[in-house]
Design an enzyme around this catalytic site. Sequence first.
Site, PDB file in Angstrom:
ATOM      1  N   HIS A   1      13.981  -2.666 -10.205  1.00  0.00           N
ATOM      2  CA  HIS A   1      12.674  -2.639  -9.531  1.00  0.00           C
ATOM      3  C   HIS A   1      11.494  -2.977 -10.442  1.00  0.00           C
ATOM      4  O   HIS A   1      10.739  -3.909 -10.185  1.00  0.00           O
ATOM      5  CB  HIS A   1      12.445  -1.268  -8.887  1.00  0.00           C
ATOM      6  CG  HIS A   1      11.117  -1.141  -8.207  1.00  0.00           C
ATOM      7  ND1 HIS A   1       9.973  -0.737  -8.861  1.00  0.00           N
ATOM      8  CD2 HIS A   1      10.739  -1.416  -6.950  1.00  0.00           C
ATOM      9  CE1 HIS A   1       8.953  -0.746  -8.016  1.00  0.00           C
ATOM     10  NE2 HIS A   1       9.390  -1.155  -6.843  1.00  0.00           N
TER      11      HIS A   1
ATOM     12  N   HIS B   1      17.110   2.614   0.589  1.00  0.00           N
ATOM     13  CA  HIS B   1      16.095   2.033  -0.285  1.00  0.00           C
ATOM     14  C   HIS B   1      16.525   2.124  -1.749  1.00  0.00           C
ATOM     15  O   HIS B   1      16.692   3.227  -2.279  1.00  0.00           O
ATOM     16  CB  HIS B   1      14.782   2.795  -0.073  1.00  0.00           C
ATOM     17  CG  HIS B   1      13.638   2.268  -0.862  1.00  0.00           C
ATOM     18  ND1 HIS B   1      12.914   3.057  -1.737  1.00  0.00           N
ATOM     19  CD2 HIS B   1      13.079   1.035  -0.912  1.00  0.00           C
ATOM     20  CE1 HIS B   1      11.956   2.327  -2.278  1.00  0.00           C
ATOM     21  NE2 HIS B   1      12.023   1.098  -1.802  1.00  0.00           N
TER      22      HIS B   1
HETATM   23  O1  G3P Z   1      11.279  -3.527   0.547  1.00  0.00           O
HETATM   24  C1  G3P Z   1      10.507  -2.414   0.815  1.00  0.00           C
HETATM   25  C2  G3P Z   1      10.025  -1.682  -0.410  1.00  0.00           C
HETATM   26  O2  G3P Z   1      11.089  -1.547  -1.293  1.00  0.00           O
HETATM   27  C3  G3P Z   1       8.875  -2.342  -1.093  1.00  0.00           C
HETATM   28  O3  G3P Z   1       8.295  -1.604  -2.115  1.00  0.00           O
HETATM   29  O4  G3P Z   1       7.901  -1.002  -4.467  1.00  0.00           O
HETATM   30  O5  G3P Z   1       9.786   0.034  -3.262  1.00  0.00           O
HETATM   31  O6  G3P Z   1       9.891  -2.348  -3.925  1.00  0.00           O
HETATM   32  P1  G3P Z   1       9.008  -1.226  -3.509  1.00  0.00           P
HETATM   33 CA    CA Z   2      11.917  -2.919  -2.965  1.00  0.00          CA
END
Ligand code: G3P
Ligand code: CA
Length: 233
Positions: free
Chosen positions: A47, A5
């Site tokens: 992000h 992630h």
């Molecule tokens: O793609 C899954 C996740 O990354 C979505 O939430 O806020 O971490 O981008 P966020």
């Molecule tokens: Ca994400």
Amino acid sequence: MIIGHRGASGYAPENTMAAIKKAINMSCNGLELDVQLTKDQKVIVHHDWNVDRTTNGKGEIKDLTLDDIRKLDAGKWYSDEFIGEKVPTLEEVLLEVPENLFLNIEIKSKADDNRGIEKEVIELLNKYNRLENTVLSSFNHLCLERIRKINPEIKIGILFEAYLLDLFDYIKKFKAYSIHPCNYYVSKELIDKAKDNNMKVFCWTVNDKSRAIELSEMGVDGIITNYPDLLKK
Ligand code: G3P
Ligand code: CA
């Protein structure tokens, strides 16, 4: 599949080359990365809507050029070990990531933003021959509609924050490859319905080993995690 992630963001500043390289070294099966468009229409990996939290600068991404953003340090906020990390472009990432690694590129685009990030991302994936091994996901479903219009084949992942009762009726139009629910909403029933609809399930963000085992036993196809090495074990 274990999918890092924002890279291996439990160990290095999210969405930087350092986090991406760590995830690759942890032998994860895929990478999840967020992308946005700068003021001068360049696709960067980032992000938040602004640079305030994860760099030493200030301002909205849409108001900053790539040159402005490249001057910023994207590592110090995390730890001194990472001073000098930059906000990467998607192109730089595509040049670094081995071709066999699955990519989940999450497009961060606001509902009223019609500048065409979808086209820019697809062009880059095409240039580096990455269309096959990539899923494009977004919480902005207008963005997914535009992707489908540009390319009828590309893999689309439906991101959603809350569980929708009529989910599979609603998402038919996208001809999606996968659904990407928050892990709290994942149940055996949801996974079975996804399988009936010929869709994969990639859930986020799971950093707890016992929850990962539960989800794996239920049959999820991929787990998005900040700690790919822990979940690999
Ligand atoms: O793609 C899954 C996740 O990354 C979505 O939430 O806020 O971490 O981008 P966020
Ligand atoms: Ca994400």
